[in-house]
Structures are given as C-alpha cells and as structure tokens.
Design a protein around this motif. Structure first.
Motif: not given
Length: 191
Positions: A75-79, A133-138, A175-178, A182-188
C-alpha cells in the motif's frame, strides 16, 4: 501535533531552497559524467522499482513475524506511485534534458517519457523513500543501508539528467511522509 507542523514547514522550506540550486546542481553534476556512473545509474533506472518491490517483499516474507507488514508495504509503494503520478500531471514540470540543461544517455533518449513525461516529483525517489519508515521500524539494522541506497537512487536521477535536485528532495520528503502515514493507518486499522 504542533511538532508535525514544524516538520512540515521545514520540509517545505527545504524544497523551496532546493529550487534555487536546481540549474547549478545540474550543471555541476554534468561534469561528473563517466562510464562507471553511467552504468550504475542506468542499472538503477532500468530495474529500480521492480527490484525494490521484489527485494522488500522477499525481505518481509523471509521473517514470518514480519509478514503482516507486506500488505502495508505494498500500500505504501502503491500510494507513492499514485501520489507521484498525480503531482506530475498537476505540476507538469519539464525534465532538465527537455530544457536543454543537460544531455542524457542515448539509451535513455530512446526511452518513452510520454507517460511519465514530467519531472516533479521524482517517482523513483518517492518510491524508495516511502519504504524507509517501515523498513526502519521492522529492520532497524538495515536502516542505514536502505537510506544509502535511497540517496544513491536519488543522486542517479539527477546524474542522468531526468530530474532536478528539487524533484528528488520533494520526492524523498513526500515518500517518507507517505511511509509514516501508512504505518499509522496500519496501527489504527489493521489492513
């Protein structure tokens, strides 16, 4: 929330400042052209998005506890691709080589720029930075490697003459803000 407004304001300021140096940077980078940089940049240009998509998907698939992040990754990459395309259509900024500010490799000259004919923002840069952001988190141990790869791809866009500095700076920031959103939306919402 106030902190995010400051960050957003700083990001806009950085993009505006980068506009001031676009022509200067393009001129200076054209003096760096050599066969090694040409080969590396062309390889990144030709297979960049597909390689990034496959590599990241495999990385998240490899660790079973990380698999739940594959859909948010996609979803992040597509967005990032959709946002980039919309901004390109709205802004319609010509590419540096189209303005005669630099020349491009003959292989790129044959490429079809009619679909993604506009320069602002850099799709490739936005695409790779959206995953940071997603890679940094995981995978925090891979964060620096990923950022270095992202910077190399951003540089290659300017080096090849298909983007201005401001295109890659804006692409990276957006891109970074996207990725963060997406991480926030996934958490919610749990996609």
């Amino acid at each position: 929330m106030k902190r995010w407004w400051y960050i957003l304001l700083l990001a806009v300021l950085i993009v505006l400042i980068s506009f001031q140096y676009d022509n200067l940077i393009i001129g200076q980078i054209s003096h760096l052209k050599n066969n090694l940089f040409d080969i590396i940049s062309m390889k990144l240009d030709i297979s960049g998005e597909i390689l990034i998509f496959v590599l990241l998907t495999l990385l998240f698939f490899w660790k079973s506890e990380k698999r739940k992040w594959i859909i948010p990754l996609w979803i992040t990459l597509l967005s990032s691709a959709i946002v980039s395309f919309i901004l390109k259509i709205i802004i319609q900024r010509p590419r540096p080589f189209q303005l005669g500010l630099t020349s491009i490799n003959s292989l790129l000259n044959k490429a079809n720029f009619s679909t993604w004919n506009f320069s602002f923002p850099s799709f490739d840069t936005m695409f790779i930075f959206s995953a940071v952001p997603l890679l940094s988190r995981e995978f925090p141990k891979l964060k620096k490697v990923w950022i270095i790869l992202a910077v190399i791809i951003a540089f290659s866009r300017v080096y090849l003459g298909v983007h201005f500095l401001s295109d890659v700076v804006a692409g990276g920031i957006i891109g970074y803000f996207i990725g963060i959103k997406i991480i926030r939306l996934e958490k919610e919402n749990k996609f």
